[in-house]
Design a protein around this motif. Structure first.
Motif, PDB file in Angstrom:
ATOM      1  N   PHE A  31      -3.064  20.711  28.526  1.00 41.09           N
ATOM      2  CA  PHE A  31      -2.715  20.418  29.863  1.00 41.09           C
ATOM      3  C   PHE A  31      -2.721  21.844  30.439  1.00 41.09           C
ATOM      4  O   PHE A  31      -3.219  21.668  31.689  1.00 41.09           O
ATOM      5  CB  PHE A  31      -1.168  19.775  29.621  1.00 41.09           C
ATOM      6  CG  PHE A  31      -0.619  20.000  31.124  1.00 41.09           C
ATOM      7  CD1 PHE A  31      -0.901  19.091  32.173  1.00 41.09           C
ATOM      8  CD2 PHE A  31       0.782  20.893  31.364  1.00 41.09           C
ATOM      9  CE1 PHE A  31      -0.298  18.988  33.224  1.00 41.09           C
ATOM     10  CE2 PHE A  31       1.118  20.641  32.501  1.00 41.09           C
ATOM     11  CZ  PHE A  31       0.762  19.956  33.546  1.00 41.09           C
ATOM     12  N   LEU A  32      -2.521  22.842  30.023  1.00 40.58           N
ATOM     13  CA  LEU A  32      -2.573  23.919  30.721  1.00 40.58           C
ATOM     14  C   LEU A  32      -3.970  24.507  31.115  1.00 40.58           C
ATOM     15  O   LEU A  32      -4.394  24.944  32.195  1.00 40.58           O
ATOM     16  CB  LEU A  32      -1.885  25.283  29.934  1.00 40.58           C
ATOM     17  CG  LEU A  32      -0.277  25.025  29.427  1.00 40.58           C
ATOM     18  CD1 LEU A  32       0.203  26.059  28.703  1.00 40.58           C
ATOM     19  CD2 LEU A  32       0.429  25.218  30.973  1.00 40.58           C
ATOM     20  N   SER A  33      -4.650  24.258  30.033  1.00 42.43           N
ATOM     21  CA  SER A  33      -6.105  24.336  30.347  1.00 42.43           C
ATOM     22  C   SER A  33      -6.653  23.321  31.546  1.00 42.43           C
ATOM     23  O   SER A  33      -7.553  23.834  32.514  1.00 42.43           O
ATOM     24  CB  SER A  33      -7.278  24.055  29.274  1.00 42.43           C
ATOM     25  OG  SER A  33      -8.513  24.150  29.352  1.00 42.43           O
ATOM     26  N   PHE A  34      -6.414  22.114  31.557  1.00 44.40           N
ATOM     27  CA  PHE A  34      -6.622  21.196  32.458  1.00 44.40           C
ATOM     28  C   PHE A  34      -6.296  21.337  33.810  1.00 44.40           C
ATOM     29  O   PHE A  34      -7.083  21.417  34.657  1.00 44.40           O
ATOM     30  CB  PHE A  34      -6.135  19.712  32.111  1.00 44.40           C
ATOM     31  CG  PHE A  34      -6.193  18.826  32.960  1.00 44.40           C
ATOM     32  CD1 PHE A  34      -7.351  17.731  33.051  1.00 44.40           C
ATOM     33  CD2 PHE A  34      -5.041  18.330  33.852  1.00 44.40           C
ATOM     34  CE1 PHE A  34      -7.383  16.847  34.012  1.00 44.40           C
ATOM     35  CE2 PHE A  34      -5.283  17.464  34.572  1.00 44.40           C
ATOM     36  CZ  PHE A  34      -6.406  16.669  34.795  1.00 44.40           C
ATOM     37  N   ALA A  35      -5.063  22.080  33.913  1.00 42.56           N
ATOM     38  CA  ALA A  35      -4.496  22.204  35.335  1.00 42.56           C
ATOM     39  C   ALA A  35      -5.280  23.559  35.670  1.00 42.56           C
ATOM     40  O   ALA A  35      -5.401  23.850  36.889  1.00 42.56           O
ATOM     41  CB  ALA A  35      -2.960  22.644  35.197  1.00 42.56           C
ATOM     42  N   MET A 181       3.872  18.972  38.993  1.00 40.55           N
ATOM     43  CA  MET A 181       3.807  19.069  37.813  1.00 40.55           C
ATOM     44  C   MET A 181       3.879  17.719  36.968  1.00 40.55           C
ATOM     45  O   MET A 181       2.824  17.444  36.208  1.00 40.55           O
ATOM     46  CB  MET A 181       5.200  19.924  37.213  1.00 40.55           C
ATOM     47  CG  MET A 181       4.861  19.927  35.695  1.00 40.55           C
ATOM     48  SD  MET A 181       6.619  20.857  34.910  1.00 40.55           S
ATOM     49  CE  MET A 181       6.492  22.596  35.976  1.00 40.55           C
ATOM     50  N   LYS A 182       4.629  16.861  37.281  1.00 40.82           N
ATOM     51  CA  LYS A 182       4.522  15.339  36.918  1.00 40.82           C
ATOM     52  C   LYS A 182       3.416  14.674  37.196  1.00 40.82           C
ATOM     53  O   LYS A 182       2.739  14.122  36.389  1.00 40.82           O
ATOM     54  CB  LYS A 182       5.573  14.766  37.513  1.00 40.82           C
ATOM     55  CG  LYS A 182       5.941  13.138  37.043  1.00 40.82           C
ATOM     56  CD  LYS A 182       7.371  12.398  37.603  1.00 40.82           C
ATOM     57  CE  LYS A 182       7.370  11.045  37.329  1.00 40.82           C
ATOM     58  NZ  LYS A 182       8.355  10.393  38.019  1.00 40.82           N
ATOM     59  N   LEU A 183       2.790  14.878  38.486  1.00 38.55           N
ATOM     60  CA  LEU A 183       1.662  14.008  38.740  1.00 38.55           C
ATOM     61  C   LEU A 183       0.506  14.532  37.745  1.00 38.55           C
ATOM     62  O   LEU A 183      -0.442  13.907  37.192  1.00 38.55           O
ATOM     63  CB  LEU A 183       1.200  14.538  40.226  1.00 38.55           C
ATOM     64  CG  LEU A 183       0.025  14.120  40.772  1.00 38.55           C
ATOM     65  CD1 LEU A 183      -0.181  12.488  40.562  1.00 38.55           C
ATOM     66  CD2 LEU A 183      -0.385  14.573  42.249  1.00 38.55           C
ATOM     67  N   LEU A 184       0.296  16.235  37.549  1.00 36.34           N
ATOM     68  CA  LEU A 184      -0.467  16.597  36.713  1.00 36.34           C
ATOM     69  C   LEU A 184      -0.680  16.128  35.285  1.00 36.34           C
ATOM     70  O   LEU A 184      -1.699  16.073  34.826  1.00 36.34           O
ATOM     71  CB  LEU A 184      -0.898  18.165  37.002  1.00 36.34           C
ATOM     72  CG  LEU A 184      -0.995  18.574  38.394  1.00 36.34           C
ATOM     73  CD1 LEU A 184      -1.004  20.226  38.039  1.00 36.34           C
ATOM     74  CD2 LEU A 184      -2.303  18.302  38.787  1.00 36.34           C
ATOM     75  N   ALA A 185       0.771  16.137  34.682  1.00 34.09           N
ATOM     76  CA  ALA A 185       0.819  15.544  33.481  1.00 34.09           C
ATOM     77  C   ALA A 185       0.484  14.178  33.177  1.00 34.09           C
ATOM     78  O   ALA A 185      -0.085  13.899  32.377  1.00 34.09           O
ATOM     79  CB  ALA A 185       2.400  15.875  33.009  1.00 34.09           C
ATOM     80  N   ILE A 186       0.599  13.372  34.132  1.00 36.55           N
ATOM     81  CA  ILE A 186       0.323  12.100  34.264  1.00 36.55           C
ATOM     82  C   ILE A 186      -1.101  11.906  34.229  1.00 36.55           C
ATOM     83  O   ILE A 186      -1.795  11.295  33.407  1.00 36.55           O
ATOM     84  CB  ILE A 186       1.094  11.323  35.247  1.00 36.55           C
ATOM     85  CG1 ILE A 186       2.662  11.224  35.068  1.00 36.55           C
ATOM     86  CG2 ILE A 186       0.460   9.685  35.299  1.00 36.55           C
ATOM     87  CD1 ILE A 186       3.300  10.316  36.066  1.00 36.55           C
ATOM     88  N   GLU A 187      -1.659  12.686  35.131  1.00 31.73           N
ATOM     89  CA  GLU A 187      -2.977  12.554  35.156  1.00 31.73           C
ATOM     90  C   GLU A 187      -3.893  13.056  33.756  1.00 31.73           C
ATOM     91  O   GLU A 187      -4.885  12.630  33.443  1.00 31.73           O
ATOM     92  CB  GLU A 187      -3.660  13.267  36.588  1.00 31.73           C
ATOM     93  CG  GLU A 187      -5.290  13.189  36.709  1.00 31.73           C
ATOM     94  CD  GLU A 187      -5.658  11.643  37.022  1.00 31.73           C
ATOM     95  OE1 GLU A 187      -6.856  11.443  36.465  1.00 31.73           O
ATOM     96  OE2 GLU A 187      -4.948  10.901  37.417  1.00 31.73           O
ATOM     97  N   TYR A 188      -3.340  14.270  33.211  1.00 29.13           N
ATOM     98  CA  TYR A 188      -3.953  14.666  32.257  1.00 29.13           C
ATOM     99  C   TYR A 188      -3.872  13.818  30.922  1.00 29.13           C
ATOM    100  O   TYR A 188      -4.693  13.424  30.367  1.00 29.13           O
ATOM    101  CB  TYR A 188      -3.305  15.954  31.793  1.00 29.13           C
ATOM    102  CG  TYR A 188      -3.573  16.422  30.444  1.00 29.13           C
ATOM    103  CD1 TYR A 188      -4.970  17.067  30.266  1.00 29.13           C
ATOM    104  CD2 TYR A 188      -2.926  16.654  29.449  1.00 29.13           C
ATOM    105  CE1 TYR A 188      -5.588  17.251  29.002  1.00 29.13           C
ATOM    106  CE2 TYR A 188      -3.314  17.124  28.156  1.00 29.13           C
ATOM    107  CZ  TYR A 188      -4.507  17.547  27.993  1.00 29.13           C
ATOM    108  OH  TYR A 188      -5.136  17.896  26.781  1.00 29.13           O
ATOM    109  N   SER A 189      -2.615  13.089  30.855  1.00 31.92           N
ATOM    110  CA  SER A 189      -2.601  11.727  29.879  1.00 31.92           C
ATOM    111  C   SER A 189      -3.526  10.823  30.115  1.00 31.92           C
ATOM    112  O   SER A 189      -4.072  10.243  28.967  1.00 31.92           O
ATOM    113  CB  SER A 189      -1.252  11.392  29.957  1.00 31.92           C
ATOM    114  OG  SER A 189      -0.166  12.533  29.426  1.00 31.92           O
ATOM    115  N   LYS A 190      -3.657  10.439  31.289  1.00 26.43           N
ATOM    116  CA  LYS A 190      -4.678   9.207  31.644  1.00 26.43           C
ATOM    117  C   LYS A 190      -6.251   9.807  31.308  1.00 26.43           C
ATOM    118  O   LYS A 190      -7.131   9.223  30.833  1.00 26.43           O
ATOM    119  CB  LYS A 190      -4.749   8.989  33.202  1.00 26.43           C
ATOM    120  CG  LYS A 190      -3.483   8.021  33.386  1.00 26.43           C
ATOM    121  CD  LYS A 190      -3.457   7.945  35.006  1.00 26.43           C
ATOM    122  CE  LYS A 190      -2.317   7.346  35.388  1.00 26.43           C
ATOM    123  NZ  LYS A 190      -2.411   6.823  36.972  1.00 26.43           N
TER     124      LYS A 190
END
Length: 205
Positions: A31-35, A181-190
């Motif tokens: 997730f950190l790399s994705f962001a 943060m929540k938006l990025l976490a959801i998008e990373y999971s998708k």
């Protein structure tokens, strides 16, 4: 016999806990790399492509797509994922740059309901017109998953990302903003789910 069984249960519980901890750490690292790798600036001097596609669902996307069209960066613009009840006139209203292109060069796609649907809808549209290169317009945080699915749907088409930056998404210091943060976490999971589907399961589209 009771003691060995008890030890076995203890080791089993420890294994489960360690496994869960490892999964959480792997997810967090990814997730950190994705962001960190999300685009943070607009595409400079976009190339000329055969076509442009705008994925609905966020502010500013249509404006960027129309700007590309008006600048001659593509022959036609597909707006993918438009609600069936929405008309071209409604989308045209309020637009300044490129609004005059609706009559000749803008098509609406009403079939897509998600990003995978956007990719399939666009692939069929590209094939119908014989186009081989495409500007992809969507939000910056949505771009990695979109590129993944679009590349899967049309592997021979050249894709050029054109990220859009909604004002409510604070990419620069996302860790200070719970909503981002929540938006990025959801998008990373998708993104992970899509990656698993494309790379491992390999579904027939």
């Amino acid at each position: 016999m009771a003691a060995p069984r008890a030890r076995h249960r203890i080791w089993l519980r420890r294994g489960v806990v360690l496994g869960i901890a490892a999964i959480i750490l792997l997810w967090l690292g990814g997730f950190l790399s994705f962001a960190a790798q999300l685009p943070r600036q607009a595409t400079a001097q976009p190339r000329v492509a055969d076509a442009i596609v705008v994925l609905t669902g966020g502010t500013g996307r249509l404006q960027i797509g129309l700007q590309l069209l008006a600048a001659g960066r593509g022959k036609q613009l597909l707006i993918s994922g438009v609600d069936p009840g929405t008309t071209a006139a409604e989308l045209q209203a309020g637009q300044s740059i490129g609004a005059d292109k609706f009559g000749c060069c803008v098509e609406l796609g009403h079939r897509a309901r998600d990003t995978r649907g956007n990719a399939v809808e666009t692939a069929l549209w590209m094939e119908r017109h014989g186009y081989r290169s495409l500007h992809l317009v969507t939000a910056s945080y949505h771009m990695p998953r979109s590129l993944l699915l679009f590349e899967r749907a049309m592997p021979t088409v050249t894709l050029w990302p054109n990220p859009v930056f909604p004002k409510h998404v604070k990419l620069a210091d996302w860790w200070y903003f719970p909503g981002t943060m929540k938006l990025l976490a959801i998008e990373y999971s998708k993104y992970l789910i899509s990656l698993l589907s494309v790379r491992l399961i390999g579904p027939e589209w």
